[in-house]
Design a protein around this motif. Structure first.
Motif, PDB file in Angstrom:
ATOM      1  N   MET A   1      43.663  79.617  85.312  1.00  0.00           N
ATOM      2  CA  MET A   1      43.183  80.512  84.278  1.00  0.00           C
ATOM      3  C   MET A   1      41.681  80.297  84.111  1.00  0.00           C
ATOM      4  N   ILE A   2      40.960  81.360  83.831  1.00  0.00           N
ATOM      5  CA  ILE A   2      39.518  81.266  83.621  1.00  0.00           C
ATOM      6  C   ILE A   2      39.267  80.651  82.250  1.00  0.00           C
ATOM      7  N   LYS A   3      38.690  79.447  82.251  1.00  0.00           N
ATOM      8  CA  LYS A   3      38.427  78.713  81.013  1.00  0.00           C
ATOM      9  C   LYS A   3      37.004  78.964  80.511  1.00  0.00           C
ATOM     10  N   SER A   4      36.062  79.032  81.445  1.00  0.00           N
ATOM     11  CA  SER A   4      34.666  79.301  81.064  1.00  0.00           C
ATOM     12  C   SER A   4      33.987  80.032  82.219  1.00  0.00           C
ATOM     13  N   MET A   5      32.903  80.702  81.876  1.00  0.00           N
ATOM     14  CA  MET A   5      32.198  81.490  82.884  1.00  0.00           C
ATOM     15  C   MET A   5      30.757  81.649  82.397  1.00  0.00           C
ATOM     16  N   GLU A   6      29.823  81.615  83.332  1.00  0.00           N
ATOM     17  CA  GLU A   6      28.421  81.826  82.966  1.00  0.00           C
ATOM     18  C   GLU A   6      27.747  82.634  84.050  1.00  0.00           C
TER      19      GLU A   6
ATOM     20  N   CYS B   1      39.083  84.910  95.966  1.00  0.00           N
ATOM     21  CA  CYS B   1      39.323  84.701  94.547  1.00  0.00           C
ATOM     22  C   CYS B   1      39.697  86.030  93.919  1.00  0.00           C
ATOM     23  N   THR B   2      40.804  86.028  93.190  1.00  0.00           N
ATOM     24  CA  THR B   2      41.248  87.221  92.480  1.00  0.00           C
ATOM     25  C   THR B   2      41.457  86.854  91.020  1.00  0.00           C
ATOM     26  N   VAL B   3      40.860  87.642  90.131  1.00  0.00           N
ATOM     27  CA  VAL B   3      41.002  87.428  88.693  1.00  0.00           C
ATOM     28  C   VAL B   3      41.497  88.728  88.081  1.00  0.00           C
ATOM     29  N   ALA B   4      42.652  88.643  87.434  1.00  0.00           N
ATOM     30  CA  ALA B   4      43.268  89.815  86.789  1.00  0.00           C
ATOM     31  C   ALA B   4      43.347  90.992  87.764  1.00  0.00           C
ATOM     32  N   GLY B   5      43.684  90.700  89.020  1.00  0.00           N
ATOM     33  CA  GLY B   5      43.856  91.741  90.033  1.00  0.00           C
ATOM     34  C   GLY B   5      42.581  92.209  90.711  1.00  0.00           C
ATOM     35  N   GLU B   6      41.425  91.701  90.290  1.00  0.00           N
ATOM     36  CA  GLU B   6      40.145  92.098  90.891  1.00  0.00           C
ATOM     37  C   GLU B   6      39.668  91.027  91.863  1.00  0.00           C
ATOM     38  N   ALA B   7      39.381  91.435  93.092  1.00  0.00           N
ATOM     39  CA  ALA B   7      38.879  90.508  94.108  1.00  0.00           C
ATOM     40  C   ALA B   7      37.396  90.248  93.873  1.00  0.00           C
ATOM     41  N   LEU B   8      37.019  88.968  93.914  1.00  0.00           N
ATOM     42  CA  LEU B   8      35.630  88.556  93.775  1.00  0.00           C
ATOM     43  C   LEU B   8      35.224  87.814  95.045  1.00  0.00           C
ATOM     44  N   ASP B   9      33.974  87.974  95.464  1.00  0.00           N
ATOM     45  CA  ASP B   9      33.467  87.311  96.669  1.00  0.00           C
ATOM     46  C   ASP B   9      33.016  85.897  96.321  1.00  0.00           C
ATOM     47  N   VAL B  10      33.625  84.899  96.954  1.00  0.00           N
ATOM     48  CA  VAL B  10      33.321  83.496  96.684  1.00  0.00           C
ATOM     49  C   VAL B  10      32.144  83.040  97.540  1.00  0.00           C
ATOM     50  N   TYR B  11      31.161  82.424  96.886  1.00  0.00           N
ATOM     51  CA  TYR B  11      30.018  81.844  97.589  1.00  0.00           C
ATOM     52  C   TYR B  11      30.271  80.373  97.871  1.00  0.00           C
TER      53      TYR B  11
ATOM     54  N   HIS C   1      33.392  88.443  79.060  1.00  0.00           N
ATOM     55  CA  HIS C   1      34.548  88.520  78.160  1.00  0.00           C
ATOM     56  C   HIS C   1      35.750  89.210  78.816  1.00  0.00           C
ATOM     57  N   ASP C   2      35.521  89.977  79.870  1.00  0.00           N
ATOM     58  CA  ASP C   2      36.632  90.625  80.593  1.00  0.00           C
ATOM     59  C   ASP C   2      37.428  89.630  81.440  1.00  0.00           C
ATOM     60  N   TYR C   3      36.879  88.433  81.692  1.00  0.00           N
ATOM     61  CA  TYR C   3      37.505  87.466  82.590  1.00  0.00           C
ATOM     62  C   TYR C   3      38.064  86.229  81.885  1.00  0.00           C
ATOM     63  N   LEU C   4      37.506  85.875  80.754  1.00  0.00           N
ATOM     64  CA  LEU C   4      37.951  84.663  80.050  1.00  0.00           C
ATOM     65  C   LEU C   4      39.423  84.758  79.655  1.00  0.00           C
ATOM     66  N   GLY C   5      40.173  83.694  79.946  1.00  0.00           N
ATOM     67  CA  GLY C   5      41.589  83.643  79.622  1.00  0.00           C
ATOM     68  C   GLY C   5      42.496  84.373  80.600  1.00  0.00           C
ATOM     69  N   LYS C   6      41.921  84.986  81.616  1.00  0.00           N
ATOM     70  CA  LYS C   6      42.712  85.738  82.596  1.00  0.00           C
ATOM     71  C   LYS C   6      43.243  84.817  83.690  1.00  0.00           C
TER      72      LYS C   6
ATOM     73  N   GLY D   1      44.026  65.601  91.037  1.00  0.00           N
ATOM     74  CA  GLY D   1      44.559  64.252  91.126  1.00  0.00           C
ATOM     75  C   GLY D   1      46.055  64.277  90.880  1.00  0.00           C
ATOM     76  N   LEU D   2      46.694  63.229  91.259  1.00  0.00           N
ATOM     77  CA  LEU D   2      48.133  63.104  91.058  1.00  0.00           C
ATOM     78  C   LEU D   2      48.422  63.044  89.561  1.00  0.00           C
ATOM     79  N   PHE D   3      49.339  63.862  89.094  1.00  0.00           N
ATOM     80  CA  PHE D   3      49.753  63.911  87.688  1.00  0.00           C
ATOM     81  C   PHE D   3      48.615  64.281  86.733  1.00  0.00           C
ATOM     82  N   SER D   4      47.660  65.075  87.199  1.00  0.00           N
ATOM     83  CA  SER D   4      46.580  65.531  86.318  1.00  0.00           C
ATOM     84  C   SER D   4      46.255  66.990  86.621  1.00  0.00           C
ATOM     85  N   ASP D   5      45.641  67.651  85.660  1.00  0.00           N
ATOM     86  CA  ASP D   5      45.226  69.030  85.855  1.00  0.00           C
ATOM     87  C   ASP D   5      44.106  69.081  86.895  1.00  0.00           C
ATOM     88  N   PHE D   6      43.951  70.230  87.518  1.00  0.00           N
ATOM     89  CA  PHE D   6      42.854  70.395  88.449  1.00  0.00           C
ATOM     90  C   PHE D   6      41.760  71.211  87.784  1.00  0.00           C
ATOM     91  N   GLU D   7      40.567  71.111  88.332  1.00  0.00           N
ATOM     92  CA  GLU D   7      39.444  71.908  87.857  1.00  0.00           C
ATOM     93  C   GLU D   7      38.721  72.465  89.066  1.00  0.00           C
TER      94      GLU D   7
END
Length: 83
Positions: free
Chosen positions: A74-79, A14-24, A51-56, A31-37
């Motif tokens: 795009m990063i929509k939410s993060m916690e 996973c890379t966000v705004a050029g920064e590599a993150l380790d995925v757990y 706040h450095d990642y939201l919208g990136k 779905g067909l003809f729908s956005d993915f999540e």
């Protein structure tokens, strides 16, 4: 988790705004003809500033045996989660 073992078992990148993150772990719905999540849980050695990642722009790479699959988004939410 020993980071050396984590690297050998890695199935996702996973890379966000050029920064590599380790995925757990990930959960990906599409779905067909729908956005993915994608819900992506990352492991960080330092506290991430949300706040450095939201919208990136983000790139999730599913590492395959024969070829990789790329999911752009795009990063929509993060916690933050504690151990």
């Amino acid at each position: 988790m020993d980071m050396e073992i984590f690297e050998k078992l890695r199935q996702f990148d996973c890379t966000v705004a050029g920064e590599a993150l380790d995925v757990y772990e990930i959960s990906l719905e599409e779905g067909l003809f729908s956005d993915f999540e994608a819900i992506v849980t990352v492991v960080a050695k330092r506290r991430l500033k949300i706040h450095d990642y939201l919208g990136k722009d983000a790139l999730l790479t599913l590492i395959g045996r024969k070829s990789d699959r790329y999911v752009h988004g795009m990063i929509k939410s993060m916690e933050e989660m504690e151990e």
